[in-house]
Design a protein around this motif. Structure first.
Motif, PDB file in Angstrom:
ATOM      1  N   VAL A 189      -6.982   3.749  -5.603  1.00  0.00           N
ATOM      2  CA  VAL A 189      -8.249   3.780  -4.888  1.00  0.00           C
ATOM      3  C   VAL A 189      -8.384   5.098  -4.134  1.00  0.00           C
ATOM      4  CG1 VAL A 189      -8.265   1.272  -4.636  1.00  0.00           C
ATOM      5  CG2 VAL A 189      -7.293   2.676  -2.814  1.00  0.00           C
ATOM      6  N   THR A 190      -9.631   5.454  -3.832  1.00  0.00           N
ATOM      7  CA  THR A 190      -9.905   6.653  -3.043  1.00  0.00           C
ATOM      8  C   THR A 190     -11.182   6.438  -2.244  1.00  0.00           C
ATOM      9  OG1 THR A 190     -10.012   9.079  -3.153  1.00  0.00           O
ATOM     10  CG2 THR A 190     -11.295   7.840  -4.782  1.00  0.00           C
ATOM     11  N   ALA A 191     -11.446   7.351  -1.282  1.00  0.00           N
ATOM     12  CA  ALA A 191     -12.616   7.273  -0.397  1.00  0.00           C
ATOM     13  C   ALA A 191     -12.682   5.928   0.321  1.00  0.00           C
ATOM     14  CB  ALA A 191     -13.898   7.535  -1.180  1.00  0.00           C
ATOM     15  N   VAL A 192     -11.522   5.424   0.735  1.00  0.00           N
ATOM     16  CA  VAL A 192     -11.420   4.124   1.406  1.00  0.00           C
ATOM     17  C   VAL A 192     -11.392   4.348   2.915  1.00  0.00           C
ATOM     18  CG1 VAL A 192     -10.101   1.994   1.572  1.00  0.00           C
ATOM     19  CG2 VAL A 192     -10.105   3.282  -0.556  1.00  0.00           C
ATOM     20  N   TYR A 193     -12.099   3.516   3.647  1.00  0.00           N
ATOM     21  CA  TYR A 193     -12.126   3.645   5.102  1.00  0.00           C
ATOM     22  C   TYR A 193     -12.447   2.302   5.732  1.00  0.00           C
ATOM     23  CZ  TYR A 193     -17.152   3.673   4.269  1.00  0.00           C
ATOM     24  OH  TYR A 193     -18.408   3.340   3.851  1.00  0.00           O
ATOM     25  N   GLY A 194     -12.095   2.181   7.026  1.00  0.00           N
ATOM     26  CA  GLY A 194     -12.383   0.942   7.750  1.00  0.00           C
ATOM     27  C   GLY A 194     -11.616  -0.233   7.170  1.00  0.00           C
ATOM     28  N   VAL A 249       0.861  -1.174   0.000  1.00  0.00           N
ATOM     29  CA  VAL A 249       0.000   0.000   0.000  1.00  0.00           C
ATOM     30  C   VAL A 249       0.900   1.226   0.000  1.00  0.00           C
ATOM     31  CG1 VAL A 249      -1.730   1.313   1.269  1.00  0.00           C
ATOM     32  CG2 VAL A 249      -1.865  -1.186   1.201  1.00  0.00           C
ATOM     33  N   ASN A 250       0.838   1.989  -1.072  1.00  0.00           N
ATOM     34  CA  ASN A 250       1.696   3.177  -1.232  1.00  0.00           C
ATOM     35  C   ASN A 250       3.171   2.830  -1.066  1.00  0.00           C
ATOM     36  OD1 ASN A 250      -0.593   4.804  -1.612  1.00  0.00           O
ATOM     37  ND2 ASN A 250      -0.785   5.171   0.592  1.00  0.00           N
ATOM     38  N   ASP A 275      -4.665   6.457  -3.066  1.00  0.00           N
ATOM     39  CA  ASP A 275      -3.740   5.443  -2.554  1.00  0.00           C
ATOM     40  C   ASP A 275      -3.515   4.386  -3.626  1.00  0.00           C
ATOM     41  OD1 ASP A 275      -3.501   6.677  -0.077  1.00  0.00           O
ATOM     42  OD2 ASP A 275      -5.211   5.600   0.755  1.00  0.00           O
ATOM     43  N   VAL A 276      -2.309   3.801  -3.642  1.00  0.00           N
ATOM     44  CA  VAL A 276      -1.948   2.794  -4.637  1.00  0.00           C
ATOM     45  C   VAL A 276      -1.755   1.458  -3.933  1.00  0.00           C
ATOM     46  CG1 VAL A 276      -0.296   2.100  -6.399  1.00  0.00           C
ATOM     47  CG2 VAL A 276      -0.864   4.526  -6.095  1.00  0.00           C
ATOM     48  N   TRP A 277      -2.540   0.458  -4.344  1.00  0.00           N
ATOM     49  CA  TRP A 277      -2.415  -0.903  -3.812  1.00  0.00           C
ATOM     50  C   TRP A 277      -1.811  -1.794  -4.901  1.00  0.00           C
ATOM     51  CZ3 TRP A 277      -7.775  -2.321  -1.216  1.00  0.00           C
ATOM     52  CH2 TRP A 277      -8.031  -1.413  -0.184  1.00  0.00           C
TER      53      TRP A 277
END
Length: 487
Positions: free
Chosen positions: A126-131, A45-46, A66-68
């Motif tokens: 990805v964006t707007a990622v949470y939890g 991740v990043n 973020d880059v996975w």
């Protein structure tokens, strides 16, 4: 035949049927083949190893990417690598995929990546990622055309047999996109990665730090764990308002939860240990619909943590950004007065008077902004600090107050003994309440008084002086409360 003989014959028939069924469950056909699922692994991740669960990344509010890095393998029913050459669709839940890059000589188109010999590697943005968030891969049957000719899903021909009368994309459900080379659907085999640890969004994250939430229409659990401290500041007829004390310095730390009715057993000063619901933008007002919550009750004798209201001046009221920071929070204005022109008579020809501020000129109960006369009337009244349009008051209870330089709407329906129409022009010592936004018109902000403690003036129903937030509209619990459950 006797009854006993008939019973014996029936049992014999049932035994034969059961034996035949068991015989059909054998494995003479050999092992199951083909793709059954996908093994998905987020490798980095990043550029770093995925964060551990006890050290999650901050919730992504949709303003960063973020880059996975990933590896995907097709698996057969026995868990072995399957011989699969085809595209899989990538998604992240919760969150959004905004791009896919294939590693090596791989191929990626949009949110799809090609598996060769059952394997694909690459990176997903990805964006707007949470939890706890997972990367998903699914075979939707998409195989894009490589160039030349017409793809099966846009050639005007029914390519998947006479039994199917549907032709091309989007009519044929087997067509993922117009450039799909087959009208047949995929296996819909899927797989998900282990969770990637992100923090739950705080109230400030849900508000988005701007005019709109990044999590619109998503079911979200809000972070209420330390250092967050979420306190109830108002219990209303349609929901409740909360403030995260940990975000007091930066703003955007207030939220309205639309509960459709008054929440049971909740009071001002209570804390919330759990809060979740669906985030919506209701005409510019961020709210949490269908909320689920757990209350940490504030008992009599305990300290109330409701913060003091923010004082609004002309500069703050004129700043959309400053007001957004305070949306749903406790605010106060001082030294304002009710507009002088405020009454039910029609304001024909744009003439306003003490009893004449209605722009519903045809008497149909609403202001029609498509009507030149009514639209001009309403706009002129909105610009005039001394005019409070009557139709808005009769429909929603909102009316205008001004200090001569700034103007804002207030709603005092919770102060039942106060009649604003008979006190036009009256000076108000202070008005306190929660700040609500409505995107229509030019006056977008309304202060809604919570109870009579919030309205200070020299008129029936008003409070003689402002109370501190630890006392205003606070009803401490006691053992004799009707809503104290089992005493």
């Amino acid at each position: 035949m006797t009854a006993r003989a008939r019973r014996r014959a029936a049992l014999t028939a049932l035994t034969a049927i059961a034996s035949a069924a068991l015989a059909g469950c054998g494995s003479d056909a050999g092992p199951l083949r083909g793709v059954s699922s996908f093994w998905v692994k987020v490798v980095q991740v990043n550029g770093e190893p995925p964060p551990p669960a006890d050290e999650p990344l901050p919730a992504n509010r949709g303003d960063t990417v973020d880059v996975w890095d990933f590896r995907i393998e097709a698996r057969d029913p026995a868990g072995r690598r399957a011989d699969f050459d085809g595209m899989v669709r990538l998604s992240v839940e919760p969150g959004a995929v905004i791009g896919v890059e294939a590693g090596g000589e791989g191929v990626a188109i949009g949110r799809n990546v090609l598996l060769r010999d059952g394997v694909a590697v690459g990176a997903v943005r990805v964006t707007a990622v949470y939890g706890p968030a997972r990367l998903w891969a699914e075979d939707i049957g998409y195989l894009p055309a490589s160039g030349g000719g017409s793809p099966a899903c846009s050639n005007g021909v029914n390519d998947d047999g006479p039994g199917d009368v549907l032709v091309d994309f989007p009519a044929d459900p087997g067509c993922a996109f117009a450039d799909d080379t087959t009208e047949e659907g995929g296996t819909f085999s899927a797989g998900a990665s282990e969770p990637v640890a992100y923090a739950l969004p705080r109230i400030a994250d849900v508000q988005g730090g701007g005019s709109a939430t990044p999590y619109a229409f998503e079911g979200v659990q809000i972070n209420t764990a330390a250092p967050q401290r979420v306190v109830v500041t108002r219990v209303a007829s349609d929901g409740f308002y909360v403030t995260d004390l940990a975000g007091q310095g930066g703003g955007y730390n207030h939220l309205f939860a639309f509960n459709f009715n008054t929440p049971a057993n909740m009071r001002v000063c209570d804390r919330l240990e759990y809060l979740a619901g669906t985030v919506n933008e209701f005409f510019g007002f961020t709210e949490l619909s269908f909320p689920s919550y757990e209350i940490a009750r504030a008992e009599e004798g305990e300290a109330c943590e409701v913060p003091e209201p923010a004082l609004l001046d002309a500069r703050t009221i004129a700043s959309a950004e400053a007001m957004e920071r305070l949306e749903s929070g406790l605010v106060r204005v001082e030294g304002f007065r009710i507009s002088k022109n405020f009454g039910p008579r029609p304001a024909r020809d744009g003439v306003f008077g003490p009893d004449q501020s209605s722009c519903d000129l045809n008497g149909d109960g609403q202001v029609d902004f498509e009507s030149p006369a009514e639209g001009r009337c309403a706009n002129a009244c909105s610009r005039d600090p001394e005019c409070s349009e009557w139709t808005g008051y009769s429909a929603r209870g909102n009316y205008k107050i001004t200090d001569g330089t700034a103007m804002i709407q207030i709603q005092t329906g919770t102060v039942s003994d106060f009649d604003p129409t008979s006190h036009r022009g009256l000076g108000l010592g202070s008005v306190t309440g929660t700040l609500r936004n409505f995107s229509g018109g030019s006056l977008n902000w309304t202060i809604e008084a919570r109870c009579p403690d919030d309205l200070v003036c020299d008129a029936p129903g008003c409070a003689p002086a402002a109370k501190p937030s630890t006392e205003a509209c606070v009803r401490p619990r006691s053992l004799n409360d009707n809503d104290a459950e089992t005493n």
